[in-house]
Scaffold this active site. Structure first.
Site: not given
Ligand code: LLP
Length: 410
Positions: A227, A270, A307, A311, A337-338
């Site tokens: 996160g 991530g 994104r 979001y 087209c939106e």
């Molecule tokens: N671990 C778990 C259990 C997760 O659900 C996630 C992300 C991560 C690790 C990795 O989190 P990160 O380091 O990427 O924040 N699509 C959204 C983010 C969705 C994250 C879902 N889970 C965006 O583009 O902001």
């Protein structure tokens, strides 16, 4: 990507305009140097005897990116059996993969178990069914700490109304099941959300997870999820990973001493690993003055980078074809087209038809959330590594769009 005297440049002085010309646009470009820098920052920030970084595959799963993480020494965090398969194909050992899914079937859990990866369980019903079938397989448990955190509502997942994890208030029930089925709990896990700036939120959630960990006597690891925030806007703060590491490491060591064992500290980032490394390059199709604004319409849209629309996420946008031009105010929009607006009222160097624009911080959840909406092919991906550019995914073709369609006689 940095602005130099010569214009925008990727690492090793690579000119992004020449990549646009070479490969065509739209295109995702990933800079391996930045991935490596982020990985090392995180590894160096935490000073504990056993540390493990499991890269969250969902952010960007191109197999070459996964291989790069393997070379760096990371493990993987997977949320689907397909992500596990990709990880294994990329050469990861099952032991280096943790499976942290939500609401998947018992069948998928069985398949993951057959592969020999670490399993993390996210609900009491799954604990009962998986535990009854595989009492000897050590498992981790994902808890919901009831902490509200994250860049927006959709990516906040550790709160009381969220579907994720087992409530910390259900620990007595969990303990009963563990005892009855004689289960081996090797890890406890939380993940509260994505894009969290405040290090204190992590530390508060940590205390909750320590309380949970005290209930299980044979742990091998504690997994604090991820996160970490990245700087989407210019001048945006990101999670201060060094500060977090300082505060966190001592607290973790103290906990291990109390627990009586050097547990492995795990994270599964991530976004922090790949967001900044990725730039999405598009070309301007049209510059259109309306009564209210000047729109620059580009050859992409929410089908390739959702994104901003999904979001309301901010992504910095620059004109790499005219890096030093006079700034004017534009709304950057897509060809779908939106309404698919990448950015509203942005000060950008004067844009002409044909100019290449770079959308920053697109490495995480960019290509991964792309679709074929409007029957557009998904774009190519290029990895810049040690001064060379490598095509790592071809642009899709019409054949790709038709591949799984079945012709019937009507
Ligand atoms: N671990 C778990 C259990 C997760 O659900 C996630 C992300 C991560 C690790 C990795 O989190 P990160 O380091 O990427 O924040 N699509 C959204 C983010 C969705 C994250 C879902 N889970 C965006 O583009 O902001």
């Amino acid at each position: 990507m940095q602005l130099t005297k010569a214009g925008y440049r990727l690492s090793e002085n690579i000119n992004p305009v020449s990549l646009c010309q070479k490969y065509g646009t739209p295109i995702y470009i990933y800079d391996a140097d930045i991935i490596e820098r982020q990985y090392k920052r995180m590894i160096n920030a935490f000073d504990v005897p056993n540390f493990r970084l499991n890269y969250a595959v969902k952010a960007l799963s191109n197999i070459n990116i996964l291989r790069f993480f393997r070379q760096l020494g990371a493990g993987l965090d997977c949320v689907s059996i397909q992500e596990i398969e990709l990880g294994l194909r990329a050469g990861f050992l099952p032991h280096d993969i943790i499976f942290t899914p939500s609401s998947v079937s018992l069948e998928e859990m069985r398949l993951a178990q057959e592969k020999g990866v670490h399993i993390n369980i996210d609900s009491i019903p799954m604990l009962e069914s998986f535990g009854a079938e595989f009492p000897d397989v050590p498992i981790g448990l994902r808890f919901n700490p009831h902490v509200y955190a994250g860049g927006n509502r959709k990516i906040s997942v550790g709160h009381v109304n969220s579907k994720f994890g087992i409530s910390i208030h259900q620990i007595p029930h969990v303990l009963r099941i563990v005892e009855q089925l004689n289960l081996k709990i090797e890890g406890v896990h939380i993940h509260t959300g994505s894009d969290i700036l405040d290090t204190d939120v992590f530390l508060a959630a940590t205390e909750i997870l320590f309380n949970t960990a005290r209930e299980f006597k044979d742990l091998a690891y504690i997994d604090f999820g991820s996160g970490f925030k990245v700087g989407y806007k210019e001048g945006d703060n990101e999670t201060d990973i060094e500060l977090l590491g300082q505060k966190f490491s001592q607290r973790f060591k103290d906990f291990c001493e109390e627990y009586g064992k050097d547990l492995t500290l795990m994270f599964e980032p991530g976004k922090y690993m790949v967001s900044e490394a990725g730039t999405f390059l598009v070309q301007t199709n049209i510059v259109k003055q309306t009564t209210a604004a000047v729109f620059a319409g580009v050859n992409s849209g929410l089908n390739h980078l959702i994104r901003p629309m999904f979001y309301d996420a901010y992504h910095h946008i620059v004109n790499i074809s005219n890096p030093f031009g006079k700034k004017r105010i534009y709304s950057i929009v897509g060809y779908i087209c939106e309404t698919d607006t990448f950015g509203v009222d942005r000060q950008i160097s004067e844009i002409k038809e044909g100019d290449y624009l770079a959308i920053f911080n697109a490495g995480a959840y960019g290509m991964m959330m792309a679709s074929n909406y409007n029957s557009r092919p998904r774009p190519a991906e290029v990895l810049v590594y040690q001064g060379k550019d490598h095509l790592i995914r071809k642009k899709e073709s019409l054949d790709d769009l038709l591949r799984n369609q079945v012709d019937i006689e009507l």
